[in-house]
Design an enzyme around this catalytic site. Structure first.
Site, PDB file in Angstrom:
ATOM      1  N   TYR A 121      54.440 -31.434 -15.583  1.00 54.58           N
ATOM      2  CA  TYR A 121      54.089 -30.284 -16.344  1.00 54.58           C
ATOM      3  C   TYR A 121      55.352 -29.284 -16.231  1.00 54.58           C
ATOM      4  CZ  TYR A 121      50.627 -27.025 -18.360  1.00 54.58           C
ATOM      5  OH  TYR A 121      49.933 -26.177 -19.289  1.00 54.58           O
ATOM      6  N   LYS A 180      32.318 -49.806 -25.914  1.00 53.83           N
ATOM      7  CA  LYS A 180      33.509 -50.177 -26.905  1.00 53.83           C
ATOM      8  C   LYS A 180      34.872 -49.937 -26.214  1.00 53.83           C
ATOM      9  CE  LYS A 180      34.472 -52.564 -30.711  1.00 53.83           C
ATOM     10  NZ  LYS A 180      33.816 -52.320 -31.980  1.00 53.83           N
TER      11      LYS A 180
END
Length: 758
Positions: free
Chosen positions: A40, A95
């Site tokens: 970060y 899925k």
């Protein structure tokens, strides 16, 4: 299992231990302050600035290139219809799971709360920069056509509506092969399409691209044949309106060569089949129940080529053969679209793969001596490990040839190896095991069936058709537990201590006494021992009253092993027993031996353990690549602990040269291909991926397998008993339900294998 019980089990599966089926995990180090400053602020600014200069750098510095969005508004979910975006989320997560386990593609599922076509399109366009591809899912027709068309035109990443194209691609491959088998040309055959939704339209268009003639196609919807004189046809239906003077499915089927079912169950009758042309091709793909039952169809016409969407019959048309691998190929060349050329390339790749010799692993999974291209094998099986190495390269090449690839592949051999390495920890082996067991389930004695965990496992193997359970234990306790878990099936329960089993128990005891009376066993002792369930279970298997047994959940290992050795004994050619465990690791399936029996085996013992393990690995349909483990490498220590491993390897090389085995190796060299190739290029294992480790003693094997299992939460199968005359497998103390179910599948497969030898 009752409908309510199945419902509850499905809900628990999705809710526990954590809600949902997918999660996000870090791919970089994050342990130190330095790591976090790179992940970060301030380090993250550097890739941001590089992407600002060139958006294509997002593929270099972020997960975009392997990230697909599965997007739906929930308007056409499975067989559930328009249930809304929130309710569709479990399907979209499912899925995503399939994308990951079959092609190692990461997924964010996105559920969009609108049925307005323009709003949906704009939403997808607004979030598209996050993703490398868009998989549209469960969107109702005709809106699905417009949504896909617009997004393909307006986005520069691959977009595919799998409901349309997945079934089209798989069924087209099957159709091409079926026509080849019966020696008919696609240009000449008459085709009946039952259904006019997104999948049916896409299937028909794809068949046309391979040569099917529009004049030879009849399409039906819920109102009957789609005719040119019908009013209010959508543009898609009008595309396939016929001028023939027919109105019903019965009319359309007369003299038809091909029936494609994408509608509803049981609408095709035997009489209709009888009117079809010679060598009819019938793809009845309605789920879960086809337009005509498989067995009814093949009983009606012995010249039929039949396919369904079901896994319990030959020729399963399953979308999982397509979408993971199509997106894999598209992502790997950073394609800007999934075009017709790429879809057709997938069709041809699938069709051609069905004509290739089938790997033993697939034959084993489906209980076949040898699957070969023909009427009952026109498309590859979903478990075929070659799919990831065949379909993505075909799709990638088509993307390059058609000009939509932005990062062409140059080294195709390297790319194929990279694809095969992506298989990783996908638990395919477990699915293979269960599938094979179901083909010919055997009678398995659960010797501790009055333990709730064991009984729950027995319930699952019964309901899944993996085995025919026989429950040993106190009848009253078992029946009470059965009621508690709603296990209402009529399965055999035996209490060896009960009066009703006295005659059988004494008969078993007398047989045992007859075999053991010169080894210090009296008749009284034999009858006393046969009251003990492990002795009773072993005699059931010995005498053919059961095919296999499972025990050890609640008792220590040596206590359970003893009656197996005394009653069942060693297999022909075996000099001792041993065990192997299989762990589903990130690098694939890994066999470890001997994990439970031999405390400090000799060099000859190690050689025998390696031989038995190789046989077991082959039982799973895999080629054993075995490393003999030590704390030394190829003679780096002359200590007897290392030298015995070297002697075992020498013995195997001399007398069993066909075995792929070498050592001694330290574990890191055994598992690290590059290190091994660099330092020991002369090894028989050079260039091979090790899948089997043979340890020098019980300490090393048992500690290693339990450490890997707990630290990595790897799924475990075992310990698998090797060397016994009959199938008897002993669980680890306090095994889980899943572990017991897997061991039951092993016991069934072991029984199948031993039965073939008789």
């Amino acid at each position: 299992m009752s409908k309510e019980s199945k419902r509850r089990e499905a809900l628990i599966y999705h809710a526990k231990p954590n809600p949902g089926k997918i999660k996000v995990v870090p791919t970089k180090r994050y342990a130190t302050q330095r790591d976090l400053s790179l992940a970060y602020s301030p380090g993250v600014a550097e890739p941001c600035l590089e992407i600002e200069k060139d958006k294509a750098n997002a593929y270099k510095y972020t997960a975009k290139g392997n990230l697909v969005a599965v997007i739906s508004n929930g308007t056409a979910v499975l067989g559930l219809g328009n249930i809304g975006p929130e309710a569709s989320k479990p399907v979209m997560e499912g899925k995503g799971l399939l994308f990951k386990i079959f092609a190692d593609i990461d997924v964010f599922d996105i559920e969009v709360d609108t049925e307005n076509v323009e709003e949906f399109i704009q939403t997808v366009k607004n979030i598209a920069p996050t993703f490398g591809g868009i998989n549209l899912e469960d969107i109702k027709a005709p809106e699905a056509f417009e949504i896909e068309r617009r997004l393909k035109e307006e986005l520069d990443i691959p977009v595919m509506h799998d409901d349309q194209h997945g079934t089209a691609i798989i069924s087209a491959a099957a159709l091409l092969n079926a026509l080849e088998i019966i020696e008919k040309n696609i240009e000449d055959v008459t085709i009946v399409i039952s259904g006019a939704g997104a999948a049916a339209i896409s299937c028909t268009r794809l068949y046309q691209s391979f040569g099917a003639k529009r004049d030879n196609i009849v399409m039906l919807d819920s109102k009957g044949v789609i005719r040119k004189d019908r009013d209010n046809l959508t543009s898609q239906k009008a595309e396939y309106a016929t001028s023939r003077d027919i109105t019903t499915l019965e009319d359309a089927m007369e003299n038809a060569d091909v029936f494609i079912g994408l509608s509803t169950s049981d609408i095709v009758t035997p009489e209709m089949l009888k009117t079809m042309a010679k060598d009819p091709i019938v793809f009845a793909m309605a789920n879960p129940d086809p337009e005509i039952a498989y067995q009814l169809a093949v009983d009606t016409r012995d010249d039929i080529i039949m396919a369904t969407g079901r896994s319990d019959h030959p020729n399963q048309v399953n979308n999982v053969l397509g979408f993971p691998f199509i997106f894999r190929g598209a992502l790997d060349v950073r394609a800007t679209a999934i075009n017709e050329e790429m879809k057709k390339a997938a069709v041809i790749a699938l069709a051609d793969l069905a004509k290739e010799p089938v790997p033993e692993q697939v034959n084993v999974a489906y209980g076949e001596t040898r699957l070969t291209f023909g009427r009952d094998y026109i498309i590859p099986k979903p478990f075929d490990p070659r799919l990831i190495g065949v379909v993505p390269p075909a799709v990638a090449k088509a993307a390059m040839d058609s000009g939509v690839a932005t990062e062409p592949i140059e080294d195709w051999d390297k790319y194929e190896q990279h694809l095969l390495q992506r298989l990783g920890n996908d638990n395919k082996l477990v699915r293979l095991l269960h599938s094979r067991a179901k083909l010919n389930p055997k009678r398995v004695v659960f010797a501790e069936a009055d333990q709730l965990t064991v009984l729950k496992a027995a319930q699952i193997v019964h309901e899944e058709g993996i085995a025919i359970p026989i429950l040993l234990g106190r009848r009253d306790k078992i029946e009470k537990l059965k009621e508690e878990i709603e296990f209402d099936a009529d399965v055999e329960i035996i209490d060896p201590k009960s009066d009703e089993q006295e005659e059988t128990k004494n008969a078993y005891a007398d047989i045992y006494w007859g075999q053991s009376k010169r080894r210090g066993i009296t008749q009284l002792t034999a009858r006393k021992l046969l009251r003990e369930r492990n002795y009773y279970a072993a005699m059931m298997v010995n005498e053919g009253d059961a095919d296999a047994l499972i025990s050890g959940f609640s008792r220590n290992y040596p206590t359970v092993v003893k009656p197996m050795l005394e009653l069942i004994g060693l297999d022909k050619g075996a000099t001792r027993i041993a065990t192997t465990n299989v762990l589903m690791t990130q690098r694939g399936s890994l066999f470890l031996s001997d994990t439970s029996i031999n405390i400090d085996p000799t060099s000859k013992d190690l050689a025998k353990i390696a031989q038995m393990t190789a046989t077991t690995v082959k039982m799973f349909g895999l080629e054993p690549v075995m490393a003999m483990i030590s704390y030394s490498n190829f003679g780096s220590s002359n200590n007897e602990k290392a030298s015995k491993v070297r002697q075992a390897v020498s013995y195997l090389h001399r007398f069993y040269p066909s075995l792929i085995v070498d050592g001694e190796f330290q574990t890191d060299f055994a598992l690290n291909n590059e290190m091994r190739q660099d330092i020991f290029p002369f090894s028989k294992l050079a260039g091979r991926k090790v899948n089997t480790l043979i340890f020098p003693n019980l300490d090393a094997a048992n500690i290693t397998y339990k450490l890997l299992k707990e630290l990595n939460k790897a799924e475990n199968i075992g310990p698998i008993m090797m060397g016994l005359k009959k199938p008897a497998h002993i669980l680890q103390l306090d095994a889980s339900v899943d572990e017991i179910v897997n061991m039951a599948a092993i016991a069934v497969i072991d029984a199948q294998k031993k039965q073939k030898r008789v």
